[in-house]
Write an enzyme that holds these catalytic residues in place. Structure first.
Site: not given
Ligand code: UD1
Length: 419
Positions: A22-23, A117, A122, A306, A398
């Protein structure tokens, strides 16, 4: 609304085929908008999040045709709307992945903020900061990210936190930027690497995928291509835990073992014999109760967040005391209360859960709160006495393709009912 009723039914045995990730499928679908020609994607999982992304692309004017055998044909040449509305983004945070491609290809994008969320705040500030460094003008107003740019310019971006979709958004945008972009502290997740492979097949020039430094030389345009999505490591890990928790024997077919090291190591620590045969992974518990394991989540290649909830389920019935430290997301322990209702002994302090294994759980009505939490409740149900009714399973749909069918093939007693 659908529910799943799981009835503890002893050891799971047999084979399960792992679907596409999925990711990886989500960013790859978003990236098709960067191309000037048609694209063929193989091994796209049939999941609700994928349908949402296809709907989002459709509204923008991208033509998506679903073929047989998990094949998707995409023609991105008719894009007419450069916006992702709240009603879709709120159901799937990964919708933010259209921001980079829209801006890079069309110089404009309006994408709803994903908002809160269940698993923490996030934010998407790093996506916005990175694109701004590449010359975009971005305003956040009325709940929307409104971005404009001429041709983006290459930049050196140091990500403050490792972010998976953030890295992906910036990498996609950089492909069409003017000059070189360097992304430091980039996510090294296999799904980022798969996206880089797809972008390269379209003509992008990317070096360093899979390391923490990405170097991208922008090109003027990208062309159509064909790509096969890599297998879903989280789905594979979940079925392997299903084998381990039920003291069973499972073969996960087509699972890409090379990206599951941290998870396989923990399964071995839990006492299972894990053998890799090419792309297949065999797990054999020899009928033994699992031993408790300590888990600490962190970005790849460390143990994935995950898979945290599924290992929590494993520890609830394991021999001994196991600790689970969640360092990626705050507030990702919502499954704890539901497991406690099934008799699990778990104490939470901040981002640490201490789980004392008990001989058996008892079935109960439980509620899923997010995707992986839902999976962990199904796993707990597999070893509980009596029926466990898992509510709100739209979360599961999902991210898990035909979960009741796949678990059923392994001998689980699980059925879907409509409330
Ligand atoms: C992706 C995955 C999700 C997985 C996560 C961590 C997809 C679609 N989803 O989510 O399944 O659980 O990676 O492996 O690929 N953060 C910030 N600022 C930002 C972005 C992130 O502070 O602009 C923080 C988040 O709050 C979190 C951390 O960074 O604490 C990691 O999040 P991130 O890797 O961005 O998660 P996703 O990409 O949303």
């Amino acid at each position: 609304m659908d529910q799943l009723i799981v009835t503890g039914n002893g050891a799971l045995t047999g084979e399960v085929r792992i679907s596409g990730a999925k990711n990886a499928a989500l960013p790859i679908l978003a990236a098709t908008m960067l191309a000037d020609g048609p694209i063929l994607i193989d091994n796209v999982p049939h999941l609700h999040d994928v349908t949402t992304m296809i709907e989002l692309l459709g509204r923008m004017g991208v033509q998506v045709t679903l073929g047989e055998r998990m094949q998707v044909e995409v023609d991105p040449r008719g894009v007419h709307t450069l916006a992702a509305p709240y009603e879709l983004v709120k159901t799937m945070r990964a919708s933010i992945l259209v921001l980079g491609p829209l801006l890079a290809r069309y110089g404009e994008a309006e994408v709803s903020l994903p908002g809160g969320c269940a698993i923490g705040s996030r934010p998407v500030d790093l996506h916005i900061r990175g694109l701004t460094a590449m010359g975009a003008e971005i305003r956040v107003e009325n709940g929307y990210i409104r971005a404009r740019a001429g041709r983006l310019k290459g930049a050196r971006i140091v990500l403050e936190t490792v972010t998976v979709t953030g890295t992906e958004n910036l990498m996609m945008a950089a492909c069409l930027a003017d000059g070189e972009t360097i992304i430091e502290n980039a996510a090294r997740e296999p799904e980022v690497v798969d996206l880089a492979r797809f972008l390269s097949a379209m003509g992008a020039r990317i070096e360093g995928a899979g390391t923490d430094t990405l170097r991208i030389q922008g090109v003027r345009s990208l062309h159509g291509a064909r790509h096969q999505v890599l297998p879903d490591r989280i789905e594979a890990g979940t079925y392997l835990v299903a084998g381990a928790i039920t003291r069973g024997k499972i073969m996960a077919r087509g699972a890409c073992p090379g990206v599951l090291d941290a998870v396989l190591q923990k399964l071995r620590e839990a006492g299972a014999e894990v053998t890799v045969h090419g792309e297949d992974i065999e797990l054999d518990t020899g009928g033994r109760r699992p031993s408790a394991v300590n888990v600490r989540t962190a970005p790849y290649p460390a143990f994935p967040t995950d898979m945290q909830a599924q290992f929590m389920a494993l520890n609830t019935v394991a021999d001994g005391v196991g600790t689970i430290a969640e360092t990626v997301f705050e507030n990702r322990f919502m499954h704890v209360q539901e497991m406690q209702r099934m008799g699990a002994r778990i104490q939470v302090e901040g981002n640490l859960a201490v789980v004392t294994g008990c001989e058996t759980l008892t079935g109960a009505p439980v509620m899923a709160t997010d995707l992986r939490a839902s999976a962990s409740l199904v796993l707990a149900g597999l070893v509980a006495e009596g029926d466990t009714t898992v509510d709100r399973i739209y979360h599961l749909d999902r991210g898990y393709e035909r979960i009741e069918e796949k678990l059923g093939q392994l001998g689980a007693k699980i059925r879907r009912v409509r409330k």
